[in-house]
Design an enzyme around this catalytic site. Structure first.
Site, PDB file in Angstrom:
ATOM      1  N   ASN A   1      18.552  57.503  67.314  1.00 30.38           N
ATOM      2  CA  ASN A   1      19.722  57.239  67.539  1.00 30.38           C
ATOM      3  C   ASN A   1      20.239  55.887  67.795  1.00 30.38           C
ATOM      4  O   ASN A   1      21.006  55.109  67.265  1.00 30.38           O
ATOM      5  CB  ASN A   1      20.309  58.161  68.432  1.00 30.38           C
ATOM      6  CG  ASN A   1      20.303  59.599  68.010  1.00 30.38           C
ATOM      7  OD1 ASN A   1      19.873  60.068  66.849  1.00 30.38           O
ATOM      8  ND2 ASN A   1      20.512  60.637  68.732  1.00 30.38           N
TER       9      ASN A   1
ATOM     10  N   THR B   1      59.295  36.543  42.087  1.00 34.29           N
ATOM     11  CA  THR B   1      59.541  37.181  42.976  1.00 34.29           C
ATOM     12  C   THR B   1      59.951  38.659  42.097  1.00 34.29           C
ATOM     13  O   THR B   1      60.500  38.419  40.981  1.00 34.29           O
ATOM     14  CB  THR B   1      60.447  37.133  44.112  1.00 34.29           C
ATOM     15  OG1 THR B   1      61.685  37.240  43.376  1.00 34.29           O
ATOM     16  CG2 THR B   1      60.311  35.983  44.881  1.00 34.29           C
ATOM     17  N   HIS B   2      59.532  39.794  42.359  1.00 35.66           N
ATOM     18  CA  HIS B   2      59.594  40.860  41.520  1.00 35.66           C
ATOM     19  C   HIS B   2      58.959  40.866  40.167  1.00 35.66           C
ATOM     20  O   HIS B   2      59.377  41.359  39.349  1.00 35.66           O
ATOM     21  CB  HIS B   2      61.126  41.464  41.288  1.00 35.66           C
ATOM     22  CG  HIS B   2      61.704  41.326  42.829  1.00 35.66           C
ATOM     23  ND1 HIS B   2      62.039  42.475  43.538  1.00 35.66           N
ATOM     24  CD2 HIS B   2      62.449  40.479  43.446  1.00 35.66           C
ATOM     25  CE1 HIS B   2      62.336  42.096  44.580  1.00 35.66           C
ATOM     26  NE2 HIS B   2      62.704  41.007  44.637  1.00 35.66           N
TER      27      HIS B   2
ATOM     28  N   SER C   1      36.041  41.794  22.118  1.00 34.39           N
ATOM     29  CA  SER C   1      36.183  43.183  21.787  1.00 34.39           C
ATOM     30  C   SER C   1      35.214  43.652  20.686  1.00 34.39           C
ATOM     31  O   SER C   1      34.710  42.637  19.815  1.00 34.39           O
ATOM     32  CB  SER C   1      37.712  43.599  21.435  1.00 34.39           C
ATOM     33  OG  SER C   1      37.743  44.828  20.358  1.00 34.39           O
TER      34      SER C   1
ATOM     35  N   LYS D   1      39.860  38.999  19.709  1.00 30.78           N
ATOM     36  CA  LYS D   1      40.175  39.188  21.111  1.00 30.78           C
ATOM     37  C   LYS D   1      39.240  38.359  22.111  1.00 30.78           C
ATOM     38  O   LYS D   1      38.186  38.214  21.964  1.00 30.78           O
ATOM     39  CB  LYS D   1      40.082  40.713  21.613  1.00 30.78           C
ATOM     40  CG  LYS D   1      41.054  41.594  20.971  1.00 30.78           C
ATOM     41  CD  LYS D   1      42.411  41.421  21.695  1.00 30.78           C
ATOM     42  CE  LYS D   1      42.080  42.705  22.478  1.00 30.78           C
ATOM     43  NZ  LYS D   1      43.216  42.980  23.739  1.00 30.78           N
TER      44      LYS D   1
ATOM     45  N   ASN E   1      38.957  38.901  26.429  1.00 32.15           N
ATOM     46  CA  ASN E   1      39.619  39.622  27.477  1.00 32.15           C
ATOM     47  C   ASN E   1      39.237  39.243  28.686  1.00 32.15           C
ATOM     48  O   ASN E   1      38.078  38.817  29.010  1.00 32.15           O
ATOM     49  CB  ASN E   1      39.041  41.260  27.101  1.00 32.15           C
ATOM     50  CG  ASN E   1      39.632  41.702  25.926  1.00 32.15           C
ATOM     51  OD1 ASN E   1      40.797  41.557  25.483  1.00 32.15           O
ATOM     52  ND2 ASN E   1      38.816  42.622  25.125  1.00 32.15           N
TER      53      ASN E   1
ATOM     54  N   GLU F   1      39.760  42.224  35.596  1.00 30.69           N
ATOM     55  CA  GLU F   1      40.062  43.647  35.742  1.00 30.69           C
ATOM     56  C   GLU F   1      38.955  44.283  36.504  1.00 30.69           C
ATOM     57  O   GLU F   1      39.364  45.507  37.358  1.00 30.69           O
ATOM     58  CB  GLU F   1      39.965  44.213  34.244  1.00 30.69           C
ATOM     59  CG  GLU F   1      41.090  43.493  33.514  1.00 30.69           C
ATOM     60  CD  GLU F   1      40.844  43.773  31.889  1.00 30.69           C
ATOM     61  OE1 GLU F   1      41.703  44.843  31.455  1.00 30.69           O
ATOM     62  OE2 GLU F   1      40.153  43.360  31.399  1.00 30.69           O
TER      63      GLU F   1
HETATM   64  N1  ARG Z   1      18.620  58.592  59.491  1.00 33.19           N
HETATM   65  C1  ARG Z   1      19.327  58.989  60.548  1.00 33.19           C
HETATM   66  C2  ARG Z   1      20.612  58.061  60.490  1.00 33.19           C
HETATM   67  O1  ARG Z   1      20.920  57.196  59.650  1.00 33.19           O
HETATM   68  C3  ARG Z   1      18.657  58.421  61.798  1.00 33.19           C
HETATM   69  C4  ARG Z   1      19.040  58.938  62.996  1.00 33.19           C
HETATM   70  C5  ARG Z   1      18.568  60.462  63.137  1.00 33.19           C
HETATM   71  N2  ARG Z   1      18.567  61.068  64.458  1.00 33.19           N
HETATM   72  C6  ARG Z   1      18.487  62.414  64.505  1.00 33.19           C
HETATM   73  N3  ARG Z   1      18.767  62.745  65.821  1.00 33.19           N
HETATM   74  N4  ARG Z   1      18.234  63.100  63.561  1.00 33.19           N
HETATM   75  O2  ARG Z   1      21.664  58.459  61.001  1.00 33.19           O
END
Ligand code: ARG
Length: 446
Positions: free
Chosen positions: A98, A143-144, A265, A271, A273, A278
């Site tokens: 985490n 404008t517009h 085209s 053409k 383009n 775009e």
């Molecule tokens: N692959 C996970 C992510 O991108 C990594 C963290 C995973 N953590 C866990 N407790 N499962 O968030």
């Protein structure tokens, strides 16, 4: 694990892109564990050496990402254990995926912000250069999308330079919040292992540490900010592209794109383009979508980390790639534009675009602005009825609407002279634009 779950939860096919940051973070973490005596110096060295060899193999294309490794963090750790054995099993001490993934994203964003800023600077330089080349080109301002008043093309080009300047500032401001080191937050609550977060931050060049472990593992604000900065940059590119699509039309004929930046085209041989313009306009929608996607992921998350957060990456990567390719190709397209100066002047002159100059002239003669507006409005009506332009008017015709008129009133009808009367700061007079260009050059990109 059910194989469907394995497939469904895996992120290795996209987050492998973070390998460099993941390894860099792990090297710093291992060095810190060794310094703290949590692992031996030999173990620390062996981990760093192992990680380096993994990095080299990945860069050489010699690394096998196996599907049983659900994400980049698992893949690198498993490879490390394969290569160095037991010491590899100690790398994840005092750390969770985490806080690891939170770190990886910040390291990634740091590089991508630097790249976006560089591309914006290049584009700004190109716009300033074009503005200098076109300093004497007069065009109708709209404008517009209705013709309004004559302006200098330089003023138009520099208007976009101002937008891209703010975009650059926005990315740099985002960088301040990206530049916060989350490692040490572990799963959500920190760790009892005696870590040294400041040391890791120093190794990875972070000026600040995250202040709350629960916030650090669930925070994706800086990714959202980056994606907003990208979305607004795309909005600016897209608006410019919209003008180019209109301006390259036969009806307008204001500008021609280089052959190398236009397409043909498959059916109509004549053409040419503006597909690049775009597509940049079209891709803006994706970048908006990515931002909304992340914001929606974030809105219902209970504290702290939830697996939903894994969905941040594809949106972020797509934004990074779309933004960088759009900026690259757009800069090339703008650099090679050829403006049709005669046509722009011709269009600036037609359609009573100097009516405001005339009203302002009357004001200098003591006419209250509202009455001046009315007088000129009636004069325009008179011209339209007779299908003539201001320049076709005789003095006695003007006198029907404004009896004290003398010859000096004809100066108001010159489109070439019109922009130069708007000399205040921020105006479109030649002198004001040259002043702005000087300021820009003196300040650099600051
Ligand atoms: N692959 C996970 C992510 O991108 C990594 C963290 C995973 N953590 C866990 N407790 N499962 O968030």
């Amino acid at each position: 694990m059910d194989s469907r779950v394995e497939d469904f939860t895996a992120s290795i096919h996209f987050d492998r892109r973070l390998y460099r940051y993941d390894i860099e973070g792990s090297m710093a973490h291992a060095a810190m564990l060794a310094k703290q005596g949590v692992i031996t110096p030999e173990e620390g060295e062996s981990i760093v050496t192992g990680l380096r060899s993994i990095l080299e193999d990945i860069e050489r294309g010699d690394f096998e990402f196996r599907p049983e490794h659900e994400d980049i963090h698992m893949a690198v750790e498993a490879a490390l254990v394969d290569r160095i054995g037991d010491a590899g099993e100690k790398l994840h001490t005092g750390r969770s995926r985490n806080d690891q993934v939170a770190l990886d994203i910040r390291l990634f964003l740091r590089d991508e912000i630097a790249a976006a800023v560089k591309r914006l600077e290049k584009l700004m330089e190109t716009l300033v250069q074009k503005a200098e080349e076109e300093i004497d080109t007069i065009m109708p301002g709209f404008t517009h999308l209705q013709k309004a008043q004559p302006v200098r093309l330089s003023h138009y080009l520099l208007a976009y330079r101002e937008m891209f300047f703010r975009d650059r500032e926005r990315f740099l401001s985002c960088l301040e919040r990206v530049n916060v080191m989350p490692l040490g937050s572990a799963a959500l609550a920190g760790t009892s292992i005696p870590i040294d977060r400041a040391f890791v931050a120093e190794l990875l060049n972070f000026p600040r540490l995250s202040a709350n472990s629960m916030d650090a593992v669930s925070d994706r604000d800086c990714a959202a900010e980056f994606m907003f900065a990208a979305a607004l940059t795309m909005a600016h590119l897209s608006r410019f592209c919209e003008d180019l699509v209109i301006w390259t039309s036969d009806q307008f004929g204001f500008v021609e794109m280089a052959d190398s930046f236009s397409t043909g085209s498959s059916l109509m041989p004549q053409k040419k383009n503006p597909d690049v313009a775009e597509l940049v306009r079209g891709k803006t929608g994706r970048v908006y979508g990515n931002l909304v996607s992340l914001l929606t992921i974030l809105k219902g998350l209970p504290m702290t980390y939830n697996r939903d957060l894994q969905e941040d990456k594809e949106a972020l990567f797509d934004t990074v790639d779309t933004l960088s390719s759009s900026l690259e190709v757009f800069e090339g397209m703008v650099a090679t534009l050829v403006f049709n100066r005669d046509r722009m002047l011709e269009e600036a002159a037609a359609g009573y675009t100097t009516a405001t100059d005339l009203a302002e002239y009357l004001v200098t003669r003591g006419v209250p602005f509202r009455s001046a507006h009315h007088i000129v409005g009636r004069l325009v009506g008179y011209c339209i009825e007779r299908n003539i332009d201001f320049s076709d008017l005789e003095l006695n015709e003007i006198r029907r609407f404004y009896p004290p008129a003398d010859e000096s009133i004809f100066n108001c009808f010159s489109v070439e002279a019109s922009p130069d009367r708007r000399t205040a700061v921020g105006g479109t007079a030649r002198s004001a634009i040259l002043q702005r260009i000087r300021e820009i050059k003196e300040a650099g990109h600051e």
